[in-house]
Design a protein around this motif. Structure first.
Motif, PDB file in Angstrom:
ATOM      1  N   ASP A  41      -0.170   7.808 -13.405  1.00 12.70           N
ATOM      2  CA  ASP A  41       0.991   8.378 -13.744  1.00 12.70           C
ATOM      3  C   ASP A  41       1.712   9.118 -12.721  1.00 12.70           C
ATOM      4  O   ASP A  41       1.060  10.243 -12.209  1.00 12.70           O
ATOM      5  N   SER A  42       2.658   8.558 -11.915  1.00  9.38           N
ATOM      6  CA  SER A  42       3.203   9.125 -10.814  1.00  9.38           C
ATOM      7  C   SER A  42       4.119  10.568 -11.243  1.00  9.38           C
ATOM      8  O   SER A  42       4.554  11.092 -10.173  1.00  9.38           O
ATOM      9  N   ASN A  43       4.094  10.910 -12.462  1.00  7.89           N
ATOM     10  CA  ASN A  43       4.907  12.049 -12.680  1.00  7.89           C
ATOM     11  C   ASN A  43       4.070  13.204 -12.905  1.00  7.89           C
ATOM     12  O   ASN A  43       4.372  14.351 -13.264  1.00  7.89           O
ATOM     13  N   GLN A  44       2.740  13.038 -12.782  1.00  9.80           N
ATOM     14  CA  GLN A  44       1.762  14.240 -12.769  1.00  9.80           C
ATOM     15  C   GLN A  44       1.880  14.938 -11.652  1.00  9.80           C
ATOM     16  O   GLN A  44       2.376  14.845 -10.386  1.00  9.80           O
ATOM     17  N   ARG A  45       1.547  16.270 -11.685  1.00  4.14           N
ATOM     18  CA  ARG A  45       1.753  17.270 -10.668  1.00  4.14           C
ATOM     19  C   ARG A  45       0.685  16.889  -9.733  1.00  4.14           C
ATOM     20  O   ARG A  45      -0.373  16.247  -9.855  1.00  4.14           O
TER      21      ARG A  45
END
Length: 181
Positions: A41-45
């Protein structure tokens, strides 16, 4: 792409080698070229993103067996902290904390060279991170709240070595690189 990010991670050097800094031992793993073949998931921190990369890297090393990752330690339903990873390397148990940071060199910060390295938002620093590792993150392993978890996986804290996998990208003002080496 995710593969390019993974290669960037692999190419980022560990912050130190072969010695201890702040009594912290750097984890050693072979840096072989790998193809990252998992969805992420590229939206993870950033920290969680990098933990996925490290998990994948560890899974490709035959001398390492991951026992557990992202272990939440709580007291009265309040999270005290998290152990990033417990693994066996050559059958030896290791508690591994994973760190990936960006630091800027600012000579006006602090009095000693380590204090000159600050985070991009100036709200954190290398010294603050090293202190947090020593005073909060690593001691969590020895807390009574962690004891029950360790017993459930048949380990004793006194038998576990603690190491860090501390990678960082360091940025210096243009023209200063030769002065600080």
């Amino acid at each position: 792409t995710t593969q390019q990010r993974f290669e960037g991670f692999l190419n980022t050097p560990v912050l130190w080698k072969d010695l201890e800094v702040y009594h912290l031992t750097q984890f050693k793993i072979e840096q072989e070229p790998l193809s990252f073949d998992q969805a992420i998931d590229s939206n993870q921190r950033l920290g969680k993103y990098v933990e996925r990369f490290v998990s994948y890297q560890l899974s490709k090393d035959n001398s390492i067996k991951t026992i557990a990752e992202n272990i939440q330690i709580s007291k009265n339903k309040i999270t005290l902290g998290e152990l990033d990873c417990i693994l066996l390397k050559d059958e030896k148990p290791i508690h591994l904390e994973i760190i990936y940071k960006f630091y800027l060199f600012d000579e006006s910060q602090g009095k000693d060279p380590l204090q000159h390295w600050i985070g991009p938002n100036r709200k954190d620093s290398l010294v603050e991170k090293l202190d947090k590792l020593q005073q909060k993150q690593l001691p969590l392993l020895y807390s009574k709240e962690c004891l029950e978890y360790l017993q459930s996986i048949d380990l004793n804290a006194k038998d576990i070595e603690q190491q860090v996998y501390f990678k960082a990208q360091l940025f210096v003002p243009f023209g200063m690189k030769k002065e600080i080496q």
